[in-house]
Design a protein around this motif. Structure first.
Motif, PDB file in Angstrom:
ATOM      1  N   PRO A  21       0.809  -1.221   0.000  1.00 45.92           N
ATOM      2  CA  PRO A  21       0.000   0.000   0.000  1.00 45.92           C
ATOM      3  C   PRO A  21       0.848   1.280   0.000  1.00 45.92           C
ATOM      4  N   THR A  22       1.944   1.268   0.761  1.00 50.14           N
ATOM      5  CA  THR A  22       2.829   2.442   0.794  1.00 50.14           C
ATOM      6  C   THR A  22       3.454   2.699  -0.573  1.00 50.14           C
ATOM      7  N   GLU A  23       3.971   1.639  -1.208  1.00 51.45           N
ATOM      8  CA  GLU A  23       4.571   1.788  -2.543  1.00 51.45           C
ATOM      9  C   GLU A  23       3.550   2.280  -3.559  1.00 51.45           C
ATOM     10  N   LEU A  24       2.327   1.808  -3.406  1.00 49.11           N
ATOM     11  CA  LEU A  24       1.240   2.193  -4.317  1.00 49.11           C
ATOM     12  C   LEU A  24       0.941   3.691  -4.191  1.00 49.11           C
ATOM     13  N   ILE A  25       0.844   4.176  -2.966  1.00 57.56           N
ATOM     14  CA  ILE A  25       0.578   5.604  -2.731  1.00 57.56           C
ATOM     15  C   ILE A  25       1.698   6.449  -3.323  1.00 57.56           C
ATOM     16  N   LEU A  26       2.939   6.058  -3.084  1.00 59.51           N
ATOM     17  CA  LEU A  26       4.083   6.831  -3.585  1.00 59.51           C
ATOM     18  C   LEU A  26       4.116   6.837  -5.109  1.00 59.51           C
ATOM     19  N   ARG A  27       3.776   5.717  -5.722  1.00 61.85           N
ATOM     20  CA  ARG A  27       3.744   5.653  -7.189  1.00 61.85           C
ATOM     21  C   ARG A  27       2.608   6.535  -7.737  1.00 61.85           C
ATOM     22  N   ALA A  28       1.473   6.508  -7.068  1.00 57.70           N
ATOM     23  CA  ALA A  28       0.338   7.345  -7.496  1.00 57.70           C
ATOM     24  C   ALA A  28       0.739   8.824  -7.489  1.00 57.70           C
ATOM     25  N   ILE A  29       1.438   9.235  -6.437  1.00 59.14           N
ATOM     26  CA  ILE A  29       1.890  10.630  -6.336  1.00 59.14           C
ATOM     27  C   ILE A  29       2.858  10.949  -7.482  1.00 59.14           C
ATOM     28  N   GLU A  30       3.779  10.024  -7.758  1.00 58.75           N
ATOM     29  CA  GLU A  30       4.727  10.190  -8.876  1.00 58.75           C
ATOM     30  C   GLU A  30       3.993  10.397 -10.205  1.00 58.75           C
ATOM     31  N   GLN A  31       2.859   9.704 -10.350  1.00 60.98           N
ATOM     32  CA  GLN A  31       2.091   9.766 -11.599  1.00 60.98           C
ATOM     33  C   GLN A  31       1.112  10.943 -11.629  1.00 60.98           C
ATOM     34  N   GLY A  32       1.164  11.783 -10.603  1.00 60.70           N
ATOM     35  CA  GLY A  32       0.325  12.984 -10.589  1.00 60.70           C
ATOM     36  C   GLY A  32      -1.092  12.768 -10.114  1.00 60.70           C
ATOM     37  N   VAL A  33      -1.373  11.586  -9.540  1.00 51.90           N
ATOM     38  CA  VAL A  33      -2.725  11.321  -9.023  1.00 51.90           C
ATOM     39  C   VAL A  33      -2.951  12.171  -7.775  1.00 51.90           C
ATOM     40  N   THR A  34      -4.105  12.827  -7.695  1.00 47.82           N
ATOM     41  CA  THR A  34      -4.420  13.634  -6.515  1.00 47.82           C
ATOM     42  C   THR A  34      -5.444  12.963  -5.601  1.00 47.82           C
TER      43      THR A  34
END
Length: 279
Positions: A21-34
């Motif tokens: 879950p932590t890696e997923l959140i960090l990747r989402a942020i990298e991809q510009g997901v808000t």
């Protein structure tokens, strides 16, 4: 002003995703997901870690789940968005689904053993850890043991419908799945509607029942949607006055075709499901 980017369907290692879950959140942020919803299959176990990480990084996090259910002997996946992950009825429901998944895993492992592939159950049980055992866990096992070289091959040769290790599963009823989501103050959304390969008349029958049972949304944009599928889904959303959702159904960075947040915008003519999020 930062452009809002929504992705309301993805998976972590607590079901059949490869990232924590932590890696997923960090990747989402990298991809510009808000705004991101984690919707693991039949479990809320990853939501607490995801919530904690998103608070540290200022991502708007929506707790979710993807429930497996049956309607007219067909399997459907219903997303529960903006749920209370501590709701007793929902947790009892996920426990029921965990038992179903465990039984299915034992049957799949038994069928593989008959085809001289032993040790599957122990391996997938360990791989899933506290999360749900899914068929991709079996695919990974078959790859590691050298029986197949890709996930697709694992399904084509062993795990897919009509194949030697396929097990037909009796999930919970659609009405129960929607009831649990509503009990948890969530929004019930039909996931990837075009993947069920229903005729238009079957889809109308389904959506009529779905709406009557309390379903409120339909996933209009997915990572794999083509323009024709989007057009057809918009038509159903308007016909049944459903809110529109967008979600990548992201599982792993290895799949270059599906990425967090890499989605078309929801058409302006469809009210967005996030308008229903109240907390």
């Amino acid at each position: 002003m930062i452009e809002k980017k929504y992705d309301l369907h993805c998976h972590s290692s607590f079901s059949d995703g490869s990232l924590s879950p932590t890696e997923l959140i960090l990747r989402a942020i990298e991809q510009g997901v808000t705004t991101l919803a984690l919707t693991d299959h039949d479990t809320v176990s990853g939501l607490f870690e995801a919530q904690h990480t998103s608070e540290q990084h200022d991502l708007n996090f929506i707790p979710g789940i993807e429930l497996s259910c049956i309607w007219n002997k067909k399997t459907f996946h219903i997303l529960g968005l903006n749920i209370d992950a501590n709701n007793a009825e929902l947790l009892a429901g996920t426990h029921q689904l965990q038992i179903i998944r465990l039984e299915r895993a034992k049957k799949i492992a038994s069928k593989l053993e008959k085809h001289k592939i032993p040790g599957a159950f122990e391996a997938v049980h360990e791989a899933a850890g506290p999360g749900m055992i899914t068929r991709p866990h079996f695919a990974d096992f078959l790859i590691k043991k050298g029986h197949v070289s890709t996930t697709q091959e694992a399904f084509d040769r062993y795990l897919g419908e009509g194949k030697p290790a396929f097990v037909k599963t009796q999930w919970v009823d659609l009405a129960d799945a929607i009831h649990w989501i509503k009990a948890a103050k969530g929004i019930a959304v039909l996931a990837h509607p075009m993947r069920y390969k229903l005729t238009a008349s079957w889809m109308r029958r389904f959506l009529s029942d779905f709406k009557e049972m309390g379903g409120q949304g339909i996933e209009i944009i997915t990572a794999r949607s083509n323009p024709d599928e989007i057009r057809r889904t918009i038509h159903f959303a308007k016909q049944y006055e459903l809110y529109g959702s967008v979600g990548s159904d992201f599982h792993t960075p290895k799949n270059q075709w599906v990425e967090l947040g890499r989605l078309s915008s929801l058409p302006k003519s469809i009210p967005p499901v996030w308008d229903l999020f109240t907390h």
